[in-house]
Write an enzyme that holds these catalytic residues in place. Structure first.
Site, PDB file in Angstrom:
ATOM      1  N   LYS A  76       1.244  -1.283   0.077  1.00 37.97           N
ATOM      2  CA  LYS A  76       0.011   0.225  -0.016  1.00 37.97           C
ATOM      3  C   LYS A  76       0.766   1.517  -0.119  1.00 37.97           C
ATOM      4  O   LYS A  76       2.232   1.251   0.067  1.00 37.97           O
ATOM      5  CB  LYS A  76      -1.093  -0.133   1.154  1.00 37.97           C
ATOM      6  CG  LYS A  76      -1.715  -1.170   1.161  1.00 37.97           C
ATOM      7  CD  LYS A  76      -2.637  -1.113   0.024  1.00 37.97           C
ATOM      8  CE  LYS A  76      -3.741  -0.534   0.235  1.00 37.97           C
ATOM      9  NZ  LYS A  76      -4.658  -0.422  -1.335  1.00 37.97           N
ATOM     10  N   HIS A  94      -1.817   3.756  -6.470  1.00 35.14           N
ATOM     11  CA  HIS A  94      -2.922   5.026  -6.684  1.00 35.14           C
ATOM     12  C   HIS A  94      -2.950   6.069  -6.765  1.00 35.14           C
ATOM     13  O   HIS A  94      -3.602   6.792  -6.339  1.00 35.14           O
ATOM     14  CB  HIS A  94      -4.254   4.230  -5.460  1.00 35.14           C
ATOM     15  CG  HIS A  94      -4.583   3.415  -4.718  1.00 35.14           C
ATOM     16  ND1 HIS A  94      -5.259   2.542  -5.636  1.00 35.14           N
ATOM     17  CD2 HIS A  94      -3.935   3.133  -3.490  1.00 35.14           C
ATOM     18  CE1 HIS A  94      -5.103   1.199  -5.254  1.00 35.14           C
ATOM     19  NE2 HIS A  94      -4.649   1.448  -4.173  1.00 35.14           N
TER      20      HIS A  94
END
Length: 349
Positions: A76, A94
């Site tokens: 992440k 992201h």
């Protein structure tokens, strides 16, 4: 060429997964490369398991002092900060769909002359992702959505989520809530033919849930789709790469009497590609469901971490052959070049 991989600590709350298991770290070491592992008490595999296969255990955030040619491997996002990024990073950032904060992250790479290989954009010659948590995201998204459907009939708030040691623990929790329920739901999965959709279907099949399976053929005409609101649970498993009309809107839900749970497994609320524009932020492990439009919506962005062991083993097994290719062939390997091309495109735009 000898490569160095540094498995960094994850900083996202409740994240226990890893992109590299001890068994696969051993394969990389046996191929003549180096693997360093930052200590992490939360990781599903213990530091000692990595040490036993030949990894060097290092302090948290020691990657910052490592050689710039090292590959910094994570899952992440990195913690918010402003210092330039000079290494070669591998993780889910992201940042390539206009998400909040993407400009700041890209600017850090530009300032440090670093490179980013996004795990989402590692694709083969057919543009198919070579490593994904999709099955487990769909599996857990459907499981928690179903669990809430049953548990909701007790008229109590859904408790904070927790990780399970294995699938049986998760199934046991759902079964206990099902015993208190008066009926089984009807569910619909969009993106049913992909990894994510197959994972969601596995859960619904296990509990005998009547499920409508939609994929490209059923959605190619464009939404919104009033049929979604004829079900009790809607699980969205579509990874959007282009903007399409929304699957469901507030107008459709204004007269909704059936739909009570949405599990947005794709979970990209701040992107302009979001096909479920009825909410604007992810939900948390502490409060996994948000109330909107008269229903409850699940939008946790690391769902596979509820089953950290199974999902880590699966993902690591998919990724490791490509890590070995990166170590031996370098960034000209087609899979890694595809990810780097994506990074270069956005960092220069």
């Amino acid at each position: 060429m000898k490569a160095t991989f540094i498995l960094r600590k994850e900083f996202k709350a409740f994240e226990r997964r890893t992109p590299l298991t001890p068994a696969n770290a051993k394969k990389i070491i046996e191929a003549g490369h180096s693997v360093k592992v930052e200590t992490c008490p939360d990781r599903i595999f213990k530091d000692s398991e990595y040490q036993e296969v030949g990894c060097e255990i290092t302090p948290i955030e020691s990657w910052k002092q490592e050689d710039e040619r090292s590959f910094i491997l994570g899952l992440k996002e990195l913690p918010l900060d402003s210092f330039p990024l000079k290494h070669r990073h591998i993780y889910f950032a992201h940042i390539f769909k206009g998400q909040d904060g993407h400009k700041e992250v890209l600017n850090r790479y530009i300032q440090g002359n670093g490179q980013h290989f996004d795990l989402e954009y590692l694709v083969d010659e057919n543009s198919r992702r070579v490593a994904a948590f999709g099955k487990w995201a769909g599996f857990v998204g459907a499981a928690i959505s179903l669990d809430r459907f049953y548990q909701k009939q007790l008229n109590t708030p859904y408790p904070a989520m927790k990780s399970f040691e294995d699938i049986n623990g998760l199934y046991s929790q759902i079964s206990s809530h099902k015993e208190e329920s008066t009926r089984n739901p009807r569910a619909i999965i969009i993106g049913a033919k992909g990894r994510c959709g197959s994972g969601a279907k596995e859960v619904f099949d296990h509990f005998g849930v009547e499920t409508t399976l939609w994929d490209y053929e059923e959605t190619k005409a464009g939404g919104p789709f009033k049929e979604i609101a004829e079900h009790d649970i809607f699980v969205n498993c579509v990874l959007m790469t282009t903007k399409v009309p929304p699957f469901i809107t507030k107008d459709i839900l204004a007269g909704n009497k059936n739909l009570s749970i949405i599990g947005d497994v794709s979970c990209d609320p701040t992107s302009n590609l979001n096909p479920i524009p009825i909410y604007d932020d992810i939900t948390s492990w502490e409060k996994p469901f948000v109330e909107t439009c008269g229903l409850e919506l699940l939008a946790v962005d690391n769902l596979p971490s509820l089953l950290p062991r199974e999902s880590s083993v699966d993902f690591s097994d998919q990724l490791t052959p490509h890590l070995l290719n990166l170590a031996t062939k370098g960034i000209e390997d087609p899979v890694w070049k595809a990810a780097l091309d994506t990074f270069n495109k956005f960092s220069k735009s």
